[in-house]
Motif scaffolding. Sequence first.
Motif, PDB file in Angstrom:
ATOM      1  N   LYS A 238       0.807  -1.228   0.000  1.00  0.00           N
ATOM      2  CA  LYS A 238       0.000   0.000   0.000  1.00  0.00           C
ATOM      3  C   LYS A 238       0.843   1.282   0.000  1.00  0.00           C
ATOM      4  O   LYS A 238       0.417   2.313   0.489  1.00  0.00           O
ATOM      5  N   THR A 241       3.601   0.543  -4.572  1.00  0.00           N
ATOM      6  CA  THR A 241       4.495  -0.415  -5.228  1.00  0.00           C
ATOM      7  C   THR A 241       3.989  -0.808  -6.605  1.00  0.00           C
ATOM      8  O   THR A 241       4.775  -0.984  -7.531  1.00  0.00           O
ATOM      9  N   THR A 242       2.670  -0.922  -6.725  1.00  0.00           N
ATOM     10  CA  THR A 242       2.130  -1.317  -8.031  1.00  0.00           C
ATOM     11  C   THR A 242       2.396  -0.224  -9.053  1.00  0.00           C
ATOM     12  O   THR A 242       2.751  -0.505 -10.201  1.00  0.00           O
ATOM     13  N   SER A 243       2.244   1.002  -8.617  1.00  0.00           N
ATOM     14  CA  SER A 243       2.500   2.107  -9.539  1.00  0.00           C
ATOM     15  C   SER A 243       3.958   2.096  -9.989  1.00  0.00           C
ATOM     16  O   SER A 243       4.252   2.208 -11.183  1.00  0.00           O
ATOM     17  N   LYS A 262       3.278  -9.978  -9.994  1.00  0.00           N
ATOM     18  CA  LYS A 262       4.040  -8.866  -9.447  1.00  0.00           C
ATOM     19  C   LYS A 262       4.777  -9.291  -8.186  1.00  0.00           C
ATOM     20  O   LYS A 262       5.891  -8.875  -7.920  1.00  0.00           O
ATOM     21  N   ARG A 376       5.214   4.927   3.000  1.00  0.00           N
ATOM     22  CA  ARG A 376       4.080   5.849   3.013  1.00  0.00           C
ATOM     23  C   ARG A 376       3.777   6.117   4.475  1.00  0.00           C
ATOM     24  O   ARG A 376       4.026   5.272   5.334  1.00  0.00           O
ATOM     25  N   SER A 384      -5.251   2.148   4.308  1.00  0.00           N
ATOM     26  CA  SER A 384      -5.285   1.571   2.964  1.00  0.00           C
ATOM     27  C   SER A 384      -5.244   0.040   3.040  1.00  0.00           C
ATOM     28  O   SER A 384      -5.962  -0.668   2.329  1.00  0.00           O
ATOM     29  N   LYS A 793       3.507  11.323  -5.045  1.00  0.00           N
ATOM     30  CA  LYS A 793       2.287  10.869  -5.694  1.00  0.00           C
ATOM     31  C   LYS A 793       1.756  11.837  -6.747  1.00  0.00           C
ATOM     32  O   LYS A 793       1.170  11.407  -7.741  1.00  0.00           O
ATOM     33  N   LYS A 827      -3.001   0.799  -8.650  1.00  0.00           N
ATOM     34  CA  LYS A 827      -3.956   0.211  -7.719  1.00  0.00           C
ATOM     35  C   LYS A 827      -4.452   1.266  -6.741  1.00  0.00           C
ATOM     36  O   LYS A 827      -3.660   1.882  -6.042  1.00  0.00           O
ATOM     37  N   GLY A 829      -7.402   2.145  -3.645  1.00  0.00           N
ATOM     38  CA  GLY A 829      -8.359   1.532  -2.742  1.00  0.00           C
ATOM     39  C   GLY A 829      -9.776   1.773  -3.226  1.00  0.00           C
ATOM     40  O   GLY A 829     -10.071   2.774  -3.869  1.00  0.00           O
TER      41      GLY A 829
HETATM   42  N1  LIG Z   1       0.518   8.065  -8.008  1.00  0.00           N
HETATM   43  C1  LIG Z   1      -0.169   7.830  -6.914  1.00  0.00           C
HETATM   44  N2  LIG Z   1      -0.716   8.833  -6.204  1.00  0.00           N
HETATM   45  C2  LIG Z   1      -1.397   8.599  -5.087  1.00  0.00           C
HETATM   46  N3  LIG Z   1      -1.573   7.389  -4.569  1.00  0.00           N
HETATM   47  C3  LIG Z   1      -1.058   6.362  -5.219  1.00  0.00           C
HETATM   48  C4  LIG Z   1      -0.335   6.510  -6.407  1.00  0.00           C
HETATM   49  N4  LIG Z   1       0.042   5.310  -6.798  1.00  0.00           N
HETATM   50  C5  LIG Z   1      -0.420   4.439  -5.887  1.00  0.00           C
HETATM   51  N5  LIG Z   1      -1.085   5.072  -4.945  1.00  0.00           N
HETATM   52  C6  LIG Z   1      -1.755   4.491  -3.787  1.00  0.00           C
HETATM   53  O1  LIG Z   1      -0.998   3.399  -3.286  1.00  0.00           O
HETATM   54  C7  LIG Z   1      -1.887   2.427  -2.777  1.00  0.00           C
HETATM   55  C8  LIG Z   1      -1.617   1.110  -3.468  1.00  0.00           C
HETATM   56  O2  LIG Z   1      -0.303   0.736  -3.124  1.00  0.00           O
HETATM   57  P1  LIG Z   1       0.318  -0.617  -3.659  1.00  0.00           P
HETATM   58  O3  LIG Z   1       0.247  -0.652  -5.115  1.00  0.00           O
HETATM   59  O4  LIG Z   1       1.657  -0.746  -3.050  1.00  0.00           O
HETATM   60  O5  LIG Z   1      -0.669  -1.709  -3.062  1.00  0.00           O
HETATM   61  S1  LIG Z   1      -0.368  -3.266  -2.931  1.00  0.00           S
HETATM   62  O6  LIG Z   1       0.408  -3.475  -1.719  1.00  0.00           O
HETATM   63  O7  LIG Z   1       0.351  -3.708  -4.104  1.00  0.00           O
HETATM   64  O8  LIG Z   1      -1.681  -3.877  -2.794  1.00  0.00           O
HETATM   65  C9  LIG Z   1      -3.272   2.926  -3.034  1.00  0.00           C
HETATM   66  O9  LIG Z   1      -3.682   3.613  -1.857  1.00  0.00           O
HETATM   67  P2  LIG Z   1      -5.205   3.691  -1.377  1.00  0.00           P
HETATM   68  O10 LIG Z   1      -5.994   4.207  -2.537  1.00  0.00           O
HETATM   69  O11 LIG Z   1      -5.195   4.623  -0.221  1.00  0.00           O
HETATM   70  O12 LIG Z   1      -5.597   2.309  -0.993  1.00  0.00           O
HETATM   71  C10 LIG Z   1      -3.060   3.882  -4.168  1.00  0.00           C
HETATM   72  O13 LIG Z   1      -4.051   4.875  -4.278  1.00  0.00           O
END
Ligand SMILES: Nc1ncnc2c1ncn2[C@@H]1O[C@H](COP(=O)(O)OS(=O)(=O)O)[C@@H](OP(=O)(O)O)[C@H]1O
Length: 875
Positions: A238, A241-243, A262, A376, A384, A793, A827, A829
């Motif tokens: 959260k 990481t996916t981004s 992934k 984060r 999250s 972000k 990804k 939430g």
């Molecule tokens: N560019 C950008 N800007 C703002 N927020 C972002 C961005 N990229 C990823 N996120 C937020 O990161 C959360 C997902 O993290 P992960 O991809 O690491 O999740 S996971 O562990 O793989 O499930 C998820 O948080 P929540 O929406 O609060 O759940 C995403 O919204």
Amino acid sequence: MGKPAWLWRTTSSRRRLVVCFVIACMALLCSLLSKYPPPPLGVLFPSASTSISIPISTSTSTSTSTSLIENFARLNSSHHDNWYPDDGGVRGDGGDELRQQTFVDDEATGDRDRDTPPRGDLPPLQGFLGFSSSPSACDEDDSSFAIDGRCRRLAAGAGHPPSPTRTTSLPHASATEERGSGGQRGGEDGEGGAHETLPLEPPDWRQAARRFPSSAANCAAGILDRPPPQLLIIGSQKAGTTSLYRYLCDHYPDVACIARNKEPGTLAWRACLQRRHNGCLIPEQPIDDADDQIDQIDQIDAIQDPMDQIEDAEDRTSKGKERRYKTYLSTAFRMEQAPQRKFVTIDATTWYYMEPSALKLVEELLPCSLLILCVREPLSKAISWYRHLTQRPEKWPFLLQAGEEENGVSTSGSLGASEAGELEWERSGGGRDLLQESNKTEFISLEAALAAELALMRMCRNLAGLPRVQSDTGFLIDDDEDAEGEAEEKEELSSSPPPPSPLAPAAAADVTHVDRHPITSPDAQPSSGRRSRWSVHTQTRGRPEPKDQTSQVDGDWLERGTQAGFDGPQSELDDGSESSDGPGYDDSRAVDGPGSDTGHPDGPGGGSFGASGPEGDGSTDGQPRPSRLSRDTDARRRKLLQVHLKQEKEEEIAELGEDGEEKEEGDAEYNDPRFSKFLRCMHRRYPLKQGFVDGHINQRSAMGEPLPMPDSEGKVSRPSRELTALDGMKRIGPTRSVERSLQGREGGHRKPVGGLVGRDGLLLPGLYAHFLDLWIRTIGWERVMVVNLDAWKDHAKPMLDKVTDFLGLSRFNRTAIEMIEKEGAFKVGQGPVPELSERMQREICKELELHNRLFFKMVGKDLGWRCSPHQTLGN
Ligand SMILES: Nc1ncnc2c1ncn2[C@@H]1O[C@H](COP(=O)(O)OS(=O)(=O)O)[C@@H](OP(=O)(O)O)[C@H]1O
């Protein structure tokens, strides 16, 4: 002689039949070929000398990013939707479409072209350098290329403008060098095109496996020449990481994401299974069966961890290591999809950072891999994660809201505490069936879940003897030590020479200067603490514009580990000696640094892992060679890790005295004993033994009682009061069977328990410092980068620049980033963000501050999170 008319008729009808048959066969063959393309020539005829010429487009009007599509398609082609293991939603409108998409062919690409926005100032494109057994399929269109028997469009380069028009025959190494040197060749505005003649080579994987490094001393090569995976995203969940993974996967053509999902999790495979992570793959099982297999929790202990094969696990020879390395590769990656070129690939398992067993394997098998930890602000991350968990009720029964309970049987329509415990015990095996049958989807509230972990944190802090941070100026510094510390600090600053750098060879060679300064937060008073740290300002070779890499430079969206060591509060060594830098680093600095190896305090060489690279490696023949001193350090680090791993295996009962007092033990070697005690307490959920189990929290919250908020006023209170309070709760605790389960006595061995707290909890994973500390101590900062989502972000570009610089790849251009973002697939939430009372936020912040501070010290910067020294609550 003429033929009878009937014969002609027959013949022609037969011919027609034959022709039809042949056409049908050809059609069948074509469809088979497209489904199962023949292996590339390189596989069949490995030869490094044959060459094939592939035209590289100079056009600026090609399609959307092919590598993106390929990556998605590849990852989805297995019918094993693991790229988004617990799919929390896909941002952007293109995501779903992409996930459905199979390999892109001309037609599909054409379709996409129509949807693709004008390319505007997109730079010229660099070609994918793959080939197939029928490269001519793409001959008529020089903006396309063939791979795996299919014709593809050239992708938008992720900052790889081609070199000026020329036809070159590039030996592989020099081609790599050009690509590997990244930024210099990249830039954002390159133009022109090229016809490159590329060598036909065996698949890079074979080379990769051959390149298996027997020691870190072999890691001097450019990123593309290092053994895969060159990058591990070790966490955290959260935190974007996916981004990040998604961006990097589209760094074309240098990155190819061919991990089976992934988060393959192979380096901490048993933990992966215990988490019921549906990305874990059971070796030698068809992938489609993996999920079902994982559901059989009873089998977990019986299944052989691929990385822990008996014969190999004890084989520490380079051959044994190599075997296990190959096992890792074949388990975690789709080797058959490796492109015919050098490439970087990634294992992005978000919980590796919490698993010492992963660290052990990284240390042993992947000494050349670079690591990124995404972080984060911990409370947002916890929320999250809670949302993530509650999207999959069948996976996380422990989060179910408890109903009233009588003799372990739920009476209120929701699951009772006992049932929740049992379900947690069984997780998604029988538990999942039960859950489905009873259709229970009500969750324990976020507030209750956090309260449970908060209570545990307080208790563990007290058990470990940690105070809450009170001082604005120092970190865990006893008040009466402050004055003395300040004096010492001043004296040290004025008298001592700069310390040797423990940077690894590649980075050490680029050290430009080493500063020493006390640790402070932005609002801190000057140097009242007696600890200090070293910040090593580095420039890494091969980057376009050498820039200062320190965290102080630009923005707080990314923190590179800059200090020579994490010098936290752990000053007192077990043996009574003192150091300003804490145990573990002290020796490394003394023996590793350029000062000791080269005689120059700021100079290159003498890295922690031994020398390499041309400068300062101490070798006379130009070959990297570890120095004796750095070998010593390696040994020391390994020893530290072993000590830690051994401790991990110890039973908590053996560690904790009857009355909850910690026994004396020699664990301070690598860490402040208080923090290690705290962490062990959290991991092992010591208070569970005292009856503090999920069930209590569930039940209390269900009954509408105030949640337990152990009062922790005062600096160090002994645990007795809290334990007593929790003992009291025992009366409404779970049934004996659940208690036994939670204590791990059933079946004679420990089983995974609890989900509210601990590694699967909401808050503990956000206490980064504790986890990262061991990694840093073991492998050093030089291979680690910390990326702070809260800061990047809204501006991915600067973050990506830093990351690509760190990797030694060319930078993304803005347009490529925009395209990636437009494609979506990040990804986010889903569902409403649950509310959290101010009171709870305040209480949590009081506990988090300590750990946030610790982390800020590690990275050398206050990240400005809420719950940090100057931002106590949600601001
Ligand atoms: N560019 C950008 N800007 C703002 N927020 C972002 C961005 N990229 C990823 N996120 C937020 O990161 C959360 C997902 O993290 P992960 O991809 O690491 O999740 S996971 O562990 O793989 O499930 C998820 O948080 P929540 O929406 O609060 O759940 C995403 O919204």
